[in-house]
Design a protein around this motif. Structure first.
Motif, PDB file in Angstrom:
ATOM      1  N   UNK A  24     -12.992 -28.286  -0.894  1.00  0.00           N
ATOM      2  CA  UNK A  24     -12.292 -28.169   0.382  1.00  0.00           C
ATOM      3  C   UNK A  24     -11.113 -27.226   0.275  1.00  0.00           C
ATOM      4  N   UNK A  25     -10.460 -27.262  -0.872  1.00  0.00           N
ATOM      5  CA  UNK A  25      -9.342 -26.346  -1.069  1.00  0.00           C
ATOM      6  C   UNK A  25      -9.812 -24.908  -0.942  1.00  0.00           C
ATOM      7  N   UNK A  68     -16.473 -25.969  11.430  1.00  0.00           N
ATOM      8  CA  UNK A  68     -17.314 -27.149  11.641  1.00  0.00           C
ATOM      9  C   UNK A  68     -17.941 -27.616  10.344  1.00  0.00           C
ATOM     10  N   UNK A  69     -18.208 -26.667   9.421  1.00  0.00           N
ATOM     11  CA  UNK A  69     -18.727 -27.068   8.118  1.00  0.00           C
ATOM     12  C   UNK A  69     -17.734 -27.928   7.372  1.00  0.00           C
ATOM     13  N   UNK A  70     -16.470 -27.516   7.381  1.00  0.00           N
ATOM     14  CA  UNK A  70     -15.428 -28.285   6.701  1.00  0.00           C
ATOM     15  C   UNK A  70     -15.297 -29.671   7.319  1.00  0.00           C
ATOM     16  N   UNK A  71     -15.281 -29.709   8.625  1.00  0.00           N
ATOM     17  CA  UNK A  71     -15.105 -31.001   9.295  1.00  0.00           C
ATOM     18  C   UNK A  71     -16.262 -31.939   8.979  1.00  0.00           C
ATOM     19  N   UNK A  72     -17.456 -31.375   8.959  1.00  0.00           N
ATOM     20  CA  UNK A  72     -18.623 -32.195   8.661  1.00  0.00           C
ATOM     21  C   UNK A  72     -18.573 -32.734   7.248  1.00  0.00           C
ATOM     22  N   UNK A  79      -5.456 -35.159   6.980  1.00  0.00           N
ATOM     23  CA  UNK A  79      -4.819 -33.908   6.569  1.00  0.00           C
ATOM     24  C   UNK A  79      -5.769 -32.730   6.705  1.00  0.00           C
ATOM     25  N   UNK A  80      -7.007 -32.952   6.279  1.00  0.00           N
ATOM     26  CA  UNK A  80      -7.982 -31.869   6.327  1.00  0.00           C
ATOM     27  C   UNK A  80      -8.232 -31.420   7.756  1.00  0.00           C
ATOM     28  N   UNK A  81      -8.466 -32.390   8.618  1.00  0.00           N
ATOM     29  CA  UNK A  81      -8.744 -32.019  10.007  1.00  0.00           C
ATOM     30  C   UNK A  81      -7.532 -31.304  10.595  1.00  0.00           C
ATOM     31  N   UNK A  82      -6.362 -31.828  10.263  1.00  0.00           N
ATOM     32  CA  UNK A  82      -5.145 -31.199  10.771  1.00  0.00           C
ATOM     33  C   UNK A  82      -5.066 -29.749  10.342  1.00  0.00           C
ATOM     34  N   UNK A  83      -5.381 -29.525   9.094  1.00  0.00           N
ATOM     35  CA  UNK A  83      -5.303 -28.168   8.579  1.00  0.00           C
ATOM     36  C   UNK A  83      -6.277 -27.261   9.305  1.00  0.00           C
TER      37      UNK A  83
END
Lengths: 140, 819
Positions: free
Chosen positions: B417-418, B437-441, B455-459
């Motif tokens: 993810x980083x 959308x790939x990251x969110x999934x 945090x991830x979604x926020x980013x």
């Protein structure tokens, strides 16, 4: 597999035009492959000319690059350091050479020597028949 | 080798010399008559066209020339026909119409001169196809030329046939082509074979004609013939399972041919960069792939050879890599040994490190195809794949992205993810949406902790807010809502993000929602996980107002902001004047949705202030499934179900309710247990609040005071929403004008069997003395049969240190409440 050379073989003008523009839009450092409609396009640039080849999904892109390269080599050998003008002014020759290398979209001859020999023989035959007809015209 | 550079058509020079270069029409001269207008030589025309400075000029030149060509065709000049057609073909190549040359092609092909045939056949390939009836007319000429035995002519005919031969032509000429397969000359044979390939494509039934000769042809040594044969066999196998089975027996032979090529350096004439005839190798490998697919025995036969090719091929140039690539494709597609598969994946891994980006491209594409079936093998190359994210070429970075996303799993999710988030910040715009959308999934599937997830979604929202999918907002609010321990953390982070940037709509929407919901936590100021931040009320309100007023905010975003402001009216300690002001301003907003909300909220302040707290309580966790649930969550007008103030004891209540019902005549059964959670409470209140705004409202039913005791009063107000006549909403309000507090207040109700009653949780169970905040509770009654309404109430509470219980039936229920 069909082969379309930069400005030649514009069978279906409007479609190829779009393809040509897509290819011309590519930056120099990009890879030689792109997807266009449901085909894979392999292209290579030699000086001012782009050689594009449309292949199917299961075809090997890398060998297609070799096919393009072989064709350019053939042109080069035939014209002697080919440049774009050669091809423009002798477009029909470019077709004839292609037709000795590929047939129905497939490679027919993998020996450079044999391809060039075949063209040479055809050219000789052409000269021979032209000489004959000229002579017959003069006589009549 | 003769140099053809600048060589012109020999015949032209002679003809021009012969005619003496006469210009203009001159009658009476038998020689001159043949050349009324001198025709340009092909190369002169080309020069003239290239000399044109504008498109219009070019058109002019071409039109003029075409007129001459037409005239020449009409006059039927056989000598110059080939030259005229050649010019026409050039013009055609530039995109101009050339259909009038079609018949000339036929004439040229029928001529005995090779020059004519050469141009004629070329013309046929360029101008004629199945759509034109004329194309059939060359069938006879082709037939003649095929049988005449002049190799270059046969070559022309075969080439033309395999380029534009229609099904009909193929059927007609199949016998001729078949004969040529076995002719002595390899030049003709190799062309005949490939013509057969075309014929089978056009007329599959011809497979039966061309299958038998294959076995013999496979023994040839001429590369062109071999290549054509293998192509032919491939075509046959792809079209017919029977042919496929038939040709499995040649696998050993194919293996032998390939092995010879690889080991003995078959012939330098056919080598490219030290690789023997890569075209032939690739074609053989392809056929092996088809034959070995799903067939253990064949796969086994080719195993060793594939390993050999994979390890021995020179990879310094593209030719070798092309062969290696085809080998890998074959290994992965047949039933190969596990070790061989790993070898293949490793080759692809090595390709990824190749400096040639074309090689990296095919590697990424192939790995993508393998990532499902050979996941662990591909995982080993994850670091290299991630490196490819930094590619400058978008088609490579796109593939690297797809592959990276496919490689994310629970053990590497943080590291991946980083990388992906770093990529998101710098990737080209057309990849942003997919990356986001790939990251969110992936985050959804593999998030190690909720906080990490948030945090991830926020980013993602701050980096690529405009590219996220619509449901990202709903997902995030859902996620935050469900993580109670992170409410404070979330609202702080979102507040900070919002304060920095109010342009990214999804982020703004989520932040507004959060601030509305958890505004009290925001102001409380203590959250261990981030630096303490003193936020004061005015700042928060100002920020929300800024969002409301910003031209960057979408209407939906404004809705969120307005609702959030409204919610804050119950969360903040100060007076609500500022909020009320904003709300009333937006009551005349042009946006209808916003206007409606504002008016409703305004009404809430003015007429239903006692209900405001209840309506704006914190939201319960909405069920994840339908979009419907999400929408109602967004509405945020539900009566509080999770209010901490009033724990609802369900057990004793139920039994007491039964007692209650016994008291009604024939009113047993049909017990509605007071539901702790109403799945769609929003609907009721929406109707309630719609009332002032929906024109024209039905005449309101008068309120009813049903109980009074020592300053404690119970009032009923009735609403029948016009769109649902069977529904009756009763709001029970308990007020206290005495000197003592009312505590532990519980109100229960019962109705006749034919009606359905739903009790919602009360807003509280304490009514402070001297007109303190009343308790309100909503009853929903469904009365589809319009049966007479009867209502029995049971009250229990503590007042003046005494327990009070009252049971009574409500009298004087207005008739409008049920008719």
């Amino acid at each position: 597999m069909t082969c379309r050379q930069g400005k030649l073989r514009l069978q279906k003008w409007y479609i190829t035009r779009e393809l040509v523009q897509t290819v011309l839009a590519r930056k120099p450092k990009m890879c030689s492959f792109l997807e266009w409609r449901d085909l894979k396009i392999v292209y290579k640039r030699y000086a001012s000319l782009y050689f594009c080849c449309a292949i199917e999904d299961q075809d090997n892109e890398l060998i297609t690059l070799e096919i393009i390269h072989r064709y350019v080599e053939l042109l080069d050998k035939y014209f002697g350091s080919v440049c774009e003008l050669d091809i423009i002014f002798n477009f029909e020759k470019a077709y004839f050479i292609l037709d000795e290398f590929l047939l129905g979209g497939e490679v027919q001859e993998t020996s450079k020597k044999n391809v060039l020999k075949a063209i040479e023989q055809a050219d000789l035959l052409q000269e021979k028949t032209e000489t004959i007809s000229v002579l017959s015209n003069i006589k009549s | 080798m003769l140099n053809r550079k600048g060589r012109r058509w020999g015949a032209d020079a002679c003809v021009v010399g012969f005619s003496g270069g006469g210009v203009g029409a001159e009658f009476g001269d038998p020689l001159r008559e043949r050349m009324v207008v001198p025709s340009l030589k092909l190369q002169d025309l080309i020069e003239e066209i290239r000399g044109a400075k504008t498109q219009a000029q070019e058109r002019e030149v071409i039109q003029k020339e075409c007129a001459h060509i037409r005239a020449s065709f009409r006059d039927g000049d056989p000598v110059h026909r080939h030259r005229q057609l050649a010019k026409l073909l050039y013009v055609h190549m530039l995109g101009y119409p050339a259909h009038f040359g079609q018949m000339e092609c036929l004439k040229l092909i029928a001529s005995s001169r090779f020059t004519d045939k050469r141009v004629g056949y070329l013309g046929a390939m360029l101008l004629l196809d199945e759509r034109h009836d004329a194309h059939l007319l060359i069938t006879n000429s082709i037939k003649n030329d095929l049988s005449q035995g002049i190799q270059p002519v046969q070559g022309l005919a075969l080439c033309t046939l395999s380029t534009m031969g229609s099904a009909e032509m193929c059927r007609d000429l199949a016998p001729e082509v078949e004969k040529l397969l076995l002719q002595p000359s390899p030049y003709v044979r190799k062309k005949a074979i490939l013509t057969a390939v075309h014929m089978i494509r056009k007329v599959p039934e011809l497979s039966s004609v061309f299958l038998p000769p294959c076995a013999q042809l496979l023994h040839e040594r001429h590369h062109g013939i071999l290549l054509g044969t293998i192509t032919l066999i491939t075509e046959l196998c792809e079209r017919s399972p029977a042919a496929l089975r038939h040709f499995r027996k040649v696998v050993p032979q194919l293996v032998h041919i390939l092995r010879t090529l690889v080991t003995m350096g078959y012939s330098t004439e056919h080598s490219i960069s030290g690789v023997s005839d890569p075209f032939l190798q690739v074609q053989i490998l392809r056929l092996l792939r088809i034959l070995g697919r799903n067939h253990e025995e064949s796969s086994e036969t080719m195993n060793d050879l594939l390993a050999q090719v994979a390890t021995n091929t020179d990879t310094s140039r593209n030719a070798g890599n092309a062969v290696l690539f085809e080998t890998v494709l074959t290994i992965m597609d047949i039933r190969s040994a596990a070790g061989l598969r790993v070898l293949a994946v490793n080759i692809l891994g090595r390709f990824l490190l190749n400096s040639d980006r074309n090689i990296r491209y095919v590697a990424l594409t192939s790995l993508l195809r393998l990532v499902q079936s050979d996941h662990s093998a591909v995982q080993r190359h994850r670091p290299t794949v991630v490196e490819c994210l930094r590619e400058t070429d978008a088609s490579l970075s796109r593939r690297a992205l797809e592959l990276s996303l496919a490689l994310v799993n629970s053990s590497n999710v943080r590291a991946m993810m980083q990388e992906l988030q770093a990529f998101l910040e710098s990737c080209p715009p057309d990849l942003r949406a997919d990356c986001a959308s790939g990251i969110l999934l992936a985050a959804e599937r593999f998030a190690p902790t909720k906080r990490w997830h948030i945090d991830t979604i926020l980013h993602v929202l701050t980096t690529a807010g405009t590219h996220v999918r619509d449901d990202a907002v709903a997902n995030l609010t859902q996620l935050i809502g469900g993580a109670q321990e992170l409410h404070a953390y979330s609202v702080r982070r979102l507040y900070n993000a919002l304060a920095e940037d109010i342009s990214q709509q999804p982020l703004v929407q989520v932040a507004a929602w959060c601030i509305g919901e958890y505004g009290d936590l925001l102001l409380a100021g203590n959250c261990e996980e981030i630096e303490p931040l003193q936020v004061d009320e005015e700042e928060v309100l100002a920020l929300l107002e800024k969002v409301l007023q910003s031209h960057m905010s979408l209407p939906a975003t404004r809705g969120y902001a307005l609702t959030a402001l409204m919610k804050l009216s119950t969360r903040l300690c100060g007076d609500n004047n500022r909020i009320r002001q904003v709300v009333s301003i937006y009551g005349s907003c042009l946006d209808v949705e916003l206007q409606q909300r504002a008016v409703e909220y305004d009404t809430l302040f003015r007429k239903y202030d006692h209900m405001r707290a209840a309506i704006l309580e914190k939201m319960p966790l909405v069920e994840r499934d339908g979009p419907q649930a999400d929408e109602e969550a967004k509405e945020s007008k539900e009566a509080a179900q999770l209010s901490e103030a009033a724990p609802v004891p369900t057990e004793p209540q139920a039994s007491q309710l039964l007692d209650l019902l016994d008291l009604l005549d024939g009113a047993s059964g049909d017990v509605q247990h007071p539901p702790p959670l109403d799945p769609s409470p929003g609907g009721a209140l929406i109707h309630l609040l719609d009332l002032p705004c929906v024109p024209p409202p039905p005449a309101p039913i008068p309120d009813l005071k049903v109980f009074e005791r020592e300053g404690v009063q119970l009032n009923l107000s009735f609403i029948r929403p016009p769109e649902n006549p069977a529904l009756l909403l009763i709001t029970v309000t308990a007020t206290n004008f005495s000197e003592g507090d009312v505590t532990h207040f519980i109100c229960q109700a019962a109705v006749p069997k034919s009606l359905q009653l739903q009790l919602q949780a009360p807003s509280g169970n304490t009514v402070p003395a001297r007109g303190g905040l009343p308790i309100t509770q909503l009853f929903r009654i469904l009365n589809p049969n319009k049966a007479p309404l009867r209502l029995k109430l049971r009250l229990t509470y503590d007042h003046f240190h005494q327990s009070v219980q009252e049971i009574f039936e409500v009298n004087n229920l207005p008739v409008e409440s049920w008719q």
